[in-house]
Design an enzyme around this catalytic site. Structure first.
Site, PDB file in Angstrom:
ATOM      1  N   CYS A   1       0.745  -1.156  -0.377  1.00  0.00           N
ATOM      2  CA  CYS A   1      -0.282  -0.033   0.055  1.00  0.00           C
ATOM      3  C   CYS A   1       1.058   1.141  -0.233  1.00  0.00           C
ATOM      4  O   CYS A   1       1.223   1.641   0.913  1.00  0.00           O
ATOM      5  CB  CYS A   1      -1.176   0.351   1.117  1.00  0.00           C
ATOM      6  SG  CYS A   1      -2.038   1.337   1.301  1.00  0.00           S
TER       7      CYS A   1
ATOM      8  N   ASN B   1     -31.047   2.986   7.920  1.00  0.00           N
ATOM      9  CA  ASN B   1     -32.663   2.061   8.149  1.00  0.00           C
ATOM     10  C   ASN B   1     -32.746   2.484   6.738  1.00  0.00           C
ATOM     11  O   ASN B   1     -34.097   2.885   5.460  1.00  0.00           O
ATOM     12  CB  ASN B   1     -32.886   3.339   8.226  1.00  0.00           C
ATOM     13  CG  ASN B   1     -33.095   2.396   9.880  1.00  0.00           C
ATOM     14  OD1 ASN B   1     -32.792   3.587  11.202  1.00  0.00           O
ATOM     15  ND2 ASN B   1     -33.221   1.538  10.570  1.00  0.00           N
TER      16      ASN B   1
END
Length: 561
Positions: free
Chosen positions: A190, A457
């Site tokens: 990385c 939600n």
């Protein structure tokens, strides 16, 4: 450190006081213009000029690095005065006949269109506070932060934890912390994280010789190499004997508190490498690959950009091979098909809930389903011929480059299941970390809980949806890949809720993140928002970190008892 004449000092820009920032900007502007004026007359020699007649600053005089940093500040600083003044300084340099840099790429992520990310300067009050805190602490507003800010509650916890690990009082000296971050990020090649921490390591007084390779670092850090590679790739192999070796090596031994600090740093950066690749984080503007001194071509990009993997806006959705399979291109697939995909997933969730309410599987059946899922997870893999993001070779920062992820039962080797009922974060790991490295257990616990319980939600275009079943399936699937079993969970739910393309993405990001491609990112949950895919990555980051920690902390506990 003694300040040399013409030295550019950046510290004052991190102040929350506008007057302090203004004074620092004036000093920076004067230093940059003085340095530019000494170079500009040399432009009389024709060969040193670019095609547009502007002189390109050389790396030797250090001006190109300074200009790249000013470019970053003009785009990424949360303080408007710093953005505007940085832009003005760059314009002044250009008027002297010097070429100034421009950004490469399109925003903080290669996977997410820039227009769909939060633009610096357009953030709301809460986000601005987070940006200002991050900039004041790190001296930059990095691309990881700009992608994580889709979820401000999580970002706040993440930044607080990272700040504590890197900068607050703790068992390890500051330069060790950044070097351990480099070692951990390098295990997954990385270069994005390695670049950031090389700069930080030098900034806190680290010895540049250590950066030539792990063999140039102190023996104490070299001894950490074995634990680093096992944690990153095969944490189930860690035993109390590995811990004993680190704690009992005479003058190079680690204390328990130092080891806990190191383990938390290693797991933090292994999992952050997963996030970096999983969300396609772009190089920072002022780092290699983030800017160029070449002028843009008529079509807005030049051949040097293409060879570096940065394409024009029209090509931003192209797959690594250049072809765009209809089934996975976000702009070409049937929206009806994707909507059906979301509806089907919601219907499965509803059916599973009804089945849960009606009957519960026996313990034997639950154990069988776990073993089946664990076994099947070994055969989930991506095609090897896909291209991932090009990265600089960072292998000098670790040893044993051939050591990578291996599934559990290769060549007949059996790894026992890790039962959370016997050793869990909540009942065992949390208290051990808090005892040896005060407050960190609390910070990690808060971060785990926010990632696991975070919900708006919503599912794609649907509102008022309970997503807890789906979040738990993702978390438990990751732990299942690491051999970790929850006795009260029915692993049969995973195959119902996670399709193959999603499993390929999860396994790649968690186990071999450097192989993640935009095609994989695009091919799962095609109708979902980018913020929802970033949310998935937060679950992957925290579930992976907790899995690594469980194996390491269990080994430390066994050593202590």
């Amino acid at each position: 450190m003694e300040e040399r004449e013409g030295e550019v000092r950046w510290d004052g820009l991190c102040s929350r006081d506008a007057a302090t920032r203004a004074a620092a900007l004036d000093n920076i502007g004067q230093a940059v213009l003085r340095r530019s004026e000494t170079i500009a007359p040399v432009a009389a020699v024709p060969p040193t000029r670019a095609a547009d007649g502007l002189l390109v600053p050389g790396a030797r005089d250090g001006l190109s690095e300074v200009l790249a940093r000013l470019l970053m500040l003009s785009k990424r600083c949360p303080f408007p005065d710093v953005r505007e003044k940085s832009e003005a300084i760059l314009s002044g340099v250009q008027e002297l006949g010097l070429r100034i840099p421009r950004p490469l790429g399109h925003g903080p992520s290669r996977f997410i269109p820039e227009k769909e990310t939060i633009q610096v300067g357009n953030e709301d009050t809460m986000m601005h506070t987070l940006f200002a805190d991050s900039f004041a602490t790190l001296g930059r507003l990095d691309n990881v932060t700009l992608v994580m800010v889709f979820h401000p509650q999580y970002l706040e916890s993440f930044l607080k934890t990272q700040h504590y690990l890197l900068q607050m009082d703790g068992p390890l000296p500051l330069h060790y912390r950044h070097y351990i971050g480099i070692m951990a990020a390098a295990r997954h090649q990385c270069s994005y994280l390695v670049n950031l921490h090389v700069n930080d390591f030098l900034h806190v007084g680290g010895d540049p010789k250590w950066l030539n390779g792990l063999e140039n670092a102190p023996q104490k850090l070299k001894n950490l190499g074995e634990l680093n590679k096992m944690l990153a790739h095969r944490p189930w192999l860690i035993t109390k004997e590995h811990i004993e070796q680190l704690l009992k090596t005479e003058e190079n031994s680690w204390s328990l508190a130092e080891l806990i600090h190191a383990v938390v740093l290693l797991t933090h950066y292994h999992s952050l490498a997963s996030f970096t690749f999983g969300c396609g984080i772009s190089p920072e503007i002022d780092c290699e690959g983030g800017h160029t001194f070449r002028p843009p071509s008529v079509s807005n990009y030049c051949i040097c950009d293409i060879t570096n993997g940065y394409h024009g806006v029209d090509e931003i959705h192209a797959s690594p091979t250049g072809s765009i399979p209809v089934s996975i291109c976000p702009n070409k697939h049937s929206s009806t098909e994707s909507v059906c995909e979301v509806e089907a997933l919601m219907e499965k969730m509803k059916q599973l809930q009804e089945c849960r309410d009606e009957e519960e599987a026996s313990q034997e059946e639950m154990a069988t389903r776990f073993e089946r899922e664990k076994r099947e997870s070994m055969f989930v893999c991506s095609s090897e011929d896909e291209e991932s993001a090009p990265t600089r070779d960072v292998s000098r920062h670790f040893e044993d480059t051939s050591y990578g992820y291996k599934d559990f039962s290769r060549h007949g080797m059996h790894v026992p299941t890790f039962r959370v009922q016997d050793y869990s974060w909540e009942d065992h790991g949390y208290s051990l970390v808090n005892r040896l490295y005060p407050d960190v257990g609390q910070l990690l616990d808060e971060k785990f809980h926010i990632a696991y319980n975070l919900t708006y939600n919503t599912m794609a275009m649907h509102k008022d949806v309970d997503t807890s079943m789906l979040r738990r399936a993702i978390w438990n699937y990751i732990h299942c890949m690491f051999g970790i079993r929850y006795d009260d969970y029915d692993y049969g739910e995973i195959n119902q809720l996670l399709d193959r393309s999603f499993k390929v993405y999860i396994k790649t990001v968690v186990c071999t993140p450097e192989k993640t491609t935009k095609r994989m990112y695009d091919s799962f949950w095609r109708q979902f928002e980018h913020s929802e895919k970033v949310h998935v990555n937060l679950l992957l980051v925290e579930a992976r970190m907790q899995a690594e920690l469980l194996y390491a902390l269990r080994a430390i506990t066994r050593y202590m008892t």
